[in-house]
Structure formats: structure tokens, C-alpha cells
Design a protein around this motif. Structure first.
Motif, PDB file in Angstrom:
ATOM      1  N   LEU A  14       0.818  -1.217   0.000  1.00  0.00           N
ATOM      2  CA  LEU A  14       0.000   0.000   0.000  1.00  0.00           C
ATOM      3  C   LEU A  14       0.851   1.266   0.000  1.00  0.00           C
ATOM      4  O   LEU A  14       0.497   2.258  -0.636  1.00  0.00           O
ATOM      5  N   GLY A  15       1.969   1.247   0.699  1.00  0.00           N
ATOM      6  CA  GLY A  15       2.872   2.396   0.691  1.00  0.00           C
ATOM      7  C   GLY A  15       3.423   2.658  -0.699  1.00  0.00           C
ATOM      8  O   GLY A  15       3.464   3.804  -1.165  1.00  0.00           O
ATOM      9  N   VAL A  16       3.849   1.606  -1.375  1.00  0.00           N
ATOM     10  CA  VAL A  16       4.345   1.743  -2.746  1.00  0.00           C
ATOM     11  C   VAL A  16       3.207   2.187  -3.660  1.00  0.00           C
ATOM     12  O   VAL A  16       3.393   3.056  -4.523  1.00  0.00           O
ATOM     13  N   ALA A  17       2.029   1.624  -3.477  1.00  0.00           N
ATOM     14  CA  ALA A  17       0.879   2.022  -4.291  1.00  0.00           C
ATOM     15  C   ALA A  17       0.599   3.513  -4.122  1.00  0.00           C
ATOM     16  O   ALA A  17       0.383   4.223  -5.114  1.00  0.00           O
ATOM     17  N   ALA A  18       0.609   4.006  -2.900  1.00  0.00           N
ATOM     18  CA  ALA A  18       0.354   5.426  -2.655  1.00  0.00           C
ATOM     19  C   ALA A  18       1.393   6.305  -3.346  1.00  0.00           C
ATOM     20  O   ALA A  18       1.045   7.313  -3.974  1.00  0.00           O
ATOM     21  N   SER A  30      -4.498  11.332 -14.440  1.00  0.00           N
ATOM     22  CA  SER A  30      -5.627  10.480 -14.055  1.00  0.00           C
ATOM     23  C   SER A  30      -5.143   9.067 -13.758  1.00  0.00           C
ATOM     24  O   SER A  30      -4.284   8.535 -14.454  1.00  0.00           O
ATOM     25  N   VAL A  31      -5.724   8.489 -12.696  1.00  0.00           N
ATOM     26  CA  VAL A  31      -5.306   7.173 -12.231  1.00  0.00           C
ATOM     27  C   VAL A  31      -6.528   6.415 -11.733  1.00  0.00           C
ATOM     28  O   VAL A  31      -7.403   6.985 -11.092  1.00  0.00           O
ATOM     29  N   ARG A  32      -6.552   5.127 -12.020  1.00  0.00           N
ATOM     30  CA  ARG A  32      -7.567   4.230 -11.462  1.00  0.00           C
ATOM     31  C   ARG A  32      -6.827   3.165 -10.672  1.00  0.00           C
ATOM     32  O   ARG A  32      -5.883   2.555 -11.179  1.00  0.00           O
ATOM     33  N   VAL A  33      -7.215   2.946  -9.419  1.00  0.00           N
ATOM     34  CA  VAL A  33      -6.620   1.894  -8.591  1.00  0.00           C
ATOM     35  C   VAL A  33      -7.690   0.835  -8.362  1.00  0.00           C
ATOM     36  O   VAL A  33      -8.771   1.142  -7.874  1.00  0.00           O
ATOM     37  N   LEU A  34      -7.377  -0.399  -8.733  1.00  0.00           N
ATOM     38  CA  LEU A  34      -8.265  -1.533  -8.492  1.00  0.00           C
ATOM     39  C   LEU A  34      -7.732  -2.295  -7.293  1.00  0.00           C
ATOM     40  O   LEU A  34      -6.636  -2.852  -7.336  1.00  0.00           O
ATOM     41  N   THR A  35      -8.514  -2.300  -6.221  1.00  0.00           N
ATOM     42  CA  THR A  35      -8.125  -3.001  -4.989  1.00  0.00           C
ATOM     43  C   THR A  35      -8.874  -4.329  -4.903  1.00  0.00           C
ATOM     44  O   THR A  35      -9.905  -4.498  -5.555  1.00  0.00           O
ATOM     45  N   PRO A  36      -8.379  -5.264  -4.092  1.00  0.00           N
ATOM     46  CA  PRO A  36      -9.026  -6.574  -4.015  1.00  0.00           C
ATOM     47  C   PRO A  36     -10.312  -6.613  -3.181  1.00  0.00           C
ATOM     48  O   PRO A  36     -11.129  -7.506  -3.352  1.00  0.00           O
ATOM     49  N   ASP A  37     -10.478  -5.638  -2.261  1.00  0.00           N
ATOM     50  CA  ASP A  37     -11.633  -5.699  -1.355  1.00  0.00           C
ATOM     51  C   ASP A  37     -11.862  -4.344  -0.706  1.00  0.00           C
ATOM     52  O   ASP A  37     -11.041  -3.418  -0.829  1.00  0.00           O
ATOM     53  N   ALA A  38     -12.993  -4.230  -0.006  1.00  0.00           N
ATOM     54  CA  ALA A  38     -13.368  -2.976   0.646  1.00  0.00           C
ATOM     55  C   ALA A  38     -12.352  -2.548   1.699  1.00  0.00           C
ATOM     56  O   ALA A  38     -12.076  -1.350   1.859  1.00  0.00           O
ATOM     57  N   GLN A  39     -11.791  -3.492   2.422  1.00  0.00           N
ATOM     58  CA  GLN A  39     -10.807  -3.172   3.459  1.00  0.00           C
ATOM     59  C   GLN A  39      -9.573  -2.502   2.853  1.00  0.00           C
ATOM     60  O   GLN A  39      -9.075  -1.504   3.383  1.00  0.00           O
ATOM     61  N   THR A  40      -9.090  -3.026   1.743  1.00  0.00           N
ATOM     62  CA  THR A  40      -7.924  -2.435   1.082  1.00  0.00           C
ATOM     63  C   THR A  40      -8.279  -1.084   0.488  1.00  0.00           C
ATOM     64  O   THR A  40      -7.476  -0.142   0.547  1.00  0.00           O
ATOM     65  N   THR A  41      -9.481  -0.970  -0.074  1.00  0.00           N
ATOM     66  CA  THR A  41      -9.935   0.323  -0.595  1.00  0.00           C
ATOM     67  C   THR A  41      -9.919   1.366   0.513  1.00  0.00           C
ATOM     68  O   THR A  41      -9.396   2.474   0.330  1.00  0.00           O
ATOM     69  N   ASP A  42     -10.471   1.025   1.675  1.00  0.00           N
ATOM     70  CA  ASP A  42     -10.509   1.948   2.807  1.00  0.00           C
ATOM     71  C   ASP A  42      -9.097   2.323   3.270  1.00  0.00           C
ATOM     72  O   ASP A  42      -8.821   3.491   3.557  1.00  0.00           O
ATOM     73  N   ALA A  43      -8.219   1.337   3.355  1.00  0.00           N
ATOM     74  CA  ALA A  43      -6.856   1.589   3.833  1.00  0.00           C
ATOM     75  C   ALA A  43      -6.100   2.517   2.883  1.00  0.00           C
ATOM     76  O   ALA A  43      -5.431   3.464   3.325  1.00  0.00           O
ATOM     77  N   LEU A  44      -6.204   2.273   1.580  1.00  0.00           N
ATOM     78  CA  LEU A  44      -5.506   3.128   0.616  1.00  0.00           C
ATOM     79  C   LEU A  44      -6.143   4.515   0.584  1.00  0.00           C
ATOM     80  O   LEU A  44      -5.434   5.525   0.474  1.00  0.00           O
ATOM     81  N   ASP A  45      -7.455   4.574   0.698  1.00  0.00           N
ATOM     82  CA  ASP A  45      -8.142   5.861   0.756  1.00  0.00           C
ATOM     83  C   ASP A  45      -7.588   6.703   1.909  1.00  0.00           C
ATOM     84  O   ASP A  45      -7.233   7.868   1.722  1.00  0.00           O
TER      85      ASP A  45
END
Length: 141
Positions: A14-18, A30-45
Motif C-alpha cells: 500500500l505504501g508503494v501504491a500510494a 488520471s489514475v484508477r486503482v483496483l483493490t481486491p476488497d473494501a478493506q484495502t480500498t478503505d486503507a488506501l483511501d
């Protein structure tokens, strides 16, 4: 044709992704990030709200009313509307819509199941003729 960059041997996915989202936003707009689940979406958000501390990356979820006007979309929904220059994939499978992007970023952690899924995706893209570039992050200080 989409150019695909693999970032391998990653300790903090997630740090590298950010960091890559911030860089892609600055370079491509413009960027689209596809996460595996809601938990990862929340964490990256949450991470994108505070990192880097010196700048802000405007982002939202795909279902947001302002998604069409927001340059960075972070979501686990396997869909994408509109345009974006860069797709960051944090899932174990090739995104069904990746070919719509100029660039695809794959971030591969160090654990064996993640690395094995990354090798499978690498073969998938290579067999289809995509340009692949590898960046081994264990070799960087």
C-alpha cells in the motif's frame, strides 16, 4: 498498446501504491486503482489523505457522484468508466479492462502466494504481446 510495469519484492504494497499513485497523478493526470476488497480500498483511501504530507491527491470511489470529475479513483469494483492514463492493479487477477489504459502498474509483495499470482499475471500479459518492464524494489536502498 498498454505498457505494463511490475514492481516486485515489495515490503509495503500500500505504501508503494500510494507513492506510485501520487507520481502517476502528477505525470498523467488520471489514475484508477483496483483493490481486491473494501478493506484495502478503505486503507488506501486513508493513506492517500495523509501521504505524502506535503501534497494532496484528489481521489474518490467509483460510486461517488463526483467520480467523473475526480482524477484518481480507488475502488474494488471490477469496472471502470471514463478515462484514465494509469491503472494500478492490487488484485490477484489481470483486470478485465486493463487494455483501456496507457499504462498498467502491478505491485507484487514478497510473500509466495502474492509472488506466484504476480508471475501468473506476468505470463498472461507476455503471452498476449504486451510490453513488460520489471522493477525489483529489493535492489533499491
Amino acid at each position: 498498446m498498454t505498457v505494463i510495469d511490475f514492481y516486485t519484492h515489495v515490503d509495503d504494497v500500500l505504501g508503494v501504491a500510494a507513492r506510485l499513485v501520487h507520481k502517476a497523478y502528477a505525470q498523467h493526470g488520471s489514475v484508477r486503482v483496483l483493490t481486491p476488497d473494501a478493506q484495502t480500498t478503505d486503507a488506501l483511501d486513508r493513506m492517500l489523505w495523509v501521504h505524502p504530507a506535503t501534497s494532496f491527491v484528489p481521489h474518490c470511489r467509483l460510486s461517488s457522484e463526483v467520480a467523473r470529475d475526480t482524477p484518481v479513483i480507488v475502488d474494488h469494483a471490477a469496472a471502470h468508466e471514463g478515462s484514465a492514463g494509469v491503472l494500478v492493479n492490487l488484485t490477484a487477477e489481470p483486470p478485465p479492462f486493463f487494455a483501456r489504459f496507457e499504462r498498467l502498474v502491478e505491485i507484487i509483495g514478497r510473500d509466495e502466494p502474492t509472488a506466484a499470482a504476480g508471475r501468473t499475471r506476468f505470463r498472461h500479459y507476455r503471452e498476449r504481446g504486451y510490453e513488460l518492464r520489471a522493477h525489483n524494489l529489493s535492489e533499491r536502498g
